[in-house]
Design an enzyme around this catalytic site. Sequence first.
Site, PDB file in Angstrom:
ATOM      1  N   LEU A  42      10.674   1.437   7.243  1.00 20.70           N
ATOM      2  CA  LEU A  42      10.222   2.010   5.997  1.00 20.70           C
ATOM      3  C   LEU A  42      11.027   3.438   5.531  1.00 20.70           C
ATOM      4  CD1 LEU A  42       8.138   1.355   4.073  1.00 20.70           C
ATOM      5  CD2 LEU A  42       6.963   3.508   5.039  1.00 20.70           C
ATOM      6  N   HIS A  95      -1.486 -21.508  -0.597  1.00 22.89           N
ATOM      7  CA  HIS A  95      -0.364 -20.398  -0.449  1.00 22.89           C
ATOM      8  C   HIS A  95       0.233 -20.248  -1.612  1.00 22.89           C
ATOM      9  CE1 HIS A  95      -0.417 -21.339   4.029  1.00 22.89           C
ATOM     10  NE2 HIS A  95       0.763 -20.679   3.885  1.00 22.89           N
ATOM     11  N   TYR A 104       0.659  -1.176  -0.194  1.00 22.31           N
ATOM     12  CA  TYR A 104      -0.118  -0.055  -0.052  1.00 22.31           C
ATOM     13  C   TYR A 104       0.821   1.175  -0.111  1.00 22.31           C
ATOM     14  CZ  TYR A 104       0.530   1.089   5.197  1.00 22.31           C
ATOM     15  OH  TYR A 104       1.209   1.373   6.380  1.00 22.31           O
ATOM     16  N   GLU A 131      11.876   2.483  14.309  1.00 19.66           N
ATOM     17  CA  GLU A 131      10.951   3.811  13.985  1.00 19.66           C
ATOM     18  C   GLU A 131       9.748   3.625  14.981  1.00 19.66           C
ATOM     19  OE1 GLU A 131       9.634   2.875  10.004  1.00 19.66           O
ATOM     20  OE2 GLU A 131       9.504   0.685  10.291  1.00 19.66           O
ATOM     21  N   LYS A 178       6.402  -1.549   2.208  1.00 21.33           N
ATOM     22  CA  LYS A 178       5.040  -1.121   2.593  1.00 21.33           C
ATOM     23  C   LYS A 178       4.123  -2.141   2.362  1.00 21.33           C
ATOM     24  CE  LYS A 178       2.828   3.166   3.392  1.00 21.33           C
ATOM     25  NZ  LYS A 178       3.126   3.465   4.709  1.00 21.33           N
TER      26      LYS A 178
HETATM   27  N1  PDD Z   1       2.651   5.163   7.793  1.00 18.69           N
HETATM   28  N2  PDD Z   1       7.286   3.887   9.133  1.00 18.69           N
HETATM   29  C1  PDD Z   1       5.947   3.166   9.296  1.00 18.69           C
HETATM   30  C2  PDD Z   1       6.346   1.808   9.725  1.00 18.69           C
HETATM   31  C3  PDD Z   1       5.010   3.547   8.577  1.00 18.69           C
HETATM   32  O1  PDD Z   1       3.884   3.022   8.405  1.00 18.69           O
HETATM   33  C4  PDD Z   1       5.075   5.093   7.906  1.00 18.69           C
HETATM   34  C5  PDD Z   1       3.894   5.752   7.283  1.00 18.69           C
HETATM   35  C6  PDD Z   1       6.339   5.732   7.854  1.00 18.69           C
HETATM   36  C7  PDD Z   1       6.506   6.998   7.526  1.00 18.69           C
HETATM   37  O2  PDD Z   1       6.399   7.041   5.978  1.00 18.69           O
HETATM   38  P1  PDD Z   1       6.019   8.183   5.119  1.00 18.69           P
HETATM   39  O3  PDD Z   1       6.771   9.470   5.381  1.00 18.69           O
HETATM   40  O4  PDD Z   1       6.269   7.781   3.608  1.00 18.69           O
HETATM   41  O5  PDD Z   1       4.581   8.471   5.228  1.00 18.69           O
HETATM   42  C8  PDD Z   1       7.320   4.975   8.430  1.00 18.69           C
HETATM   43  C9  PDD Z   1       1.109   5.570   6.833  1.00 18.69           C
HETATM   44  C10 PDD Z   1       1.095   7.140   6.914  1.00 18.69           C
HETATM   45  C11 PDD Z   1       0.215   4.941   7.182  1.00 18.69           C
HETATM   46  O6  PDD Z   1       0.514   3.602   7.337  1.00 18.69           O
HETATM   47  O7  PDD Z   1      -0.852   5.164   7.306  1.00 18.69           O
END
Ligand code: PDD
Length: 280
Positions: A201, A102, A32, A177, A145
């Site tokens: 990420l 699977h 996603y 993170e 992601k």
């Molecule tokens: N989440 N780390 C994780 C685990 C995340 O799920 C996200 C973002 C980030 C930051 O990534 P970015 O700056 O590209 O949004 C870091 C999104 C916003 C979500 O899951 O809704």
Amino acid sequence: MAIAYLNGQWMPPSEAKVSVFDRGFMFGDGVYEVMPVYDGRIFTKAQHLVRLARSQAEIGLAPVMSAEAWSTLLDEAVEKSGEAQALIYIQVTRGAATERSHVYPDSPPTVLLTVTAFQPKTVAEIQPLKVETAEDIRWHRADIKVTSLIANGMIKNRALANGYDDAIMIRGDKVTEGTASNVFIVADGEIVTPPKSQWLLHGITRDEMIRVAVEAGLPLREADFGETQLRAASEIWLSSTGLELVPVGQVNDHRIGDGLPGPIWRQVFEGFQARKRLVD
Ligand code: PDD
């Protein structure tokens, strides 16, 4: 007005339905993206599309369309929604099989895109977060992601149950993170954020904040740090598409700085506010 695009059809999000055999439902087998819309323009669209393509490639899912076709579709979605401030979610799964197995099905992917109104917090609305530290129990490919967010959800909800706003995850002796955000600290006047790796990420907002800080001449280093440095930091920030950049005022029982948003946070936050109106 919130709008959804599901496999070529436009509809209200509440009417979008997928098969119970969808791999996304059965196996969490999908990727996603989340991107922001400011003043009717999609910010960092190209970077999000590059990351989407990378996520798909990493899980062995063929591209569903070209970057140009995605770009046109996204612009059309924003226009149809009529929303000026919004979040766009894209979900691409390996599609619906005819039975649970699977083995990958030979079916087309499921492509869902939604646009929903979203107003980022203003500087006056931002409250420093209280976070706990938590063991990073996720798999070894946190750089992809993927829609399977069970560990992130468990860690976030345990933090909430413990009276915190969120958690900062630690793997071994390294901070990775937040549950849905990247982490920055200020240590001895220098901004430090963990380097890109398979353990976190590669946040698009993280990249933007680094650019803002470097252009402002602030010292910044991409380097690993542990819980001791986290606690000793004068400032801690979390970055994500939805949060933008939020200060952390407390880690476990320990106050960070004076517990209030720090001066370097304010400078980078304001730099980002200017940047997001100017750059596509
Ligand atoms: N989440 N780390 C994780 C685990 C995340 O799920 C996200 C973002 C980030 C930051 O990534 P970015 O700056 O590209 O949004 C870091 C999104 C916003 C979500 O899951 O809704």
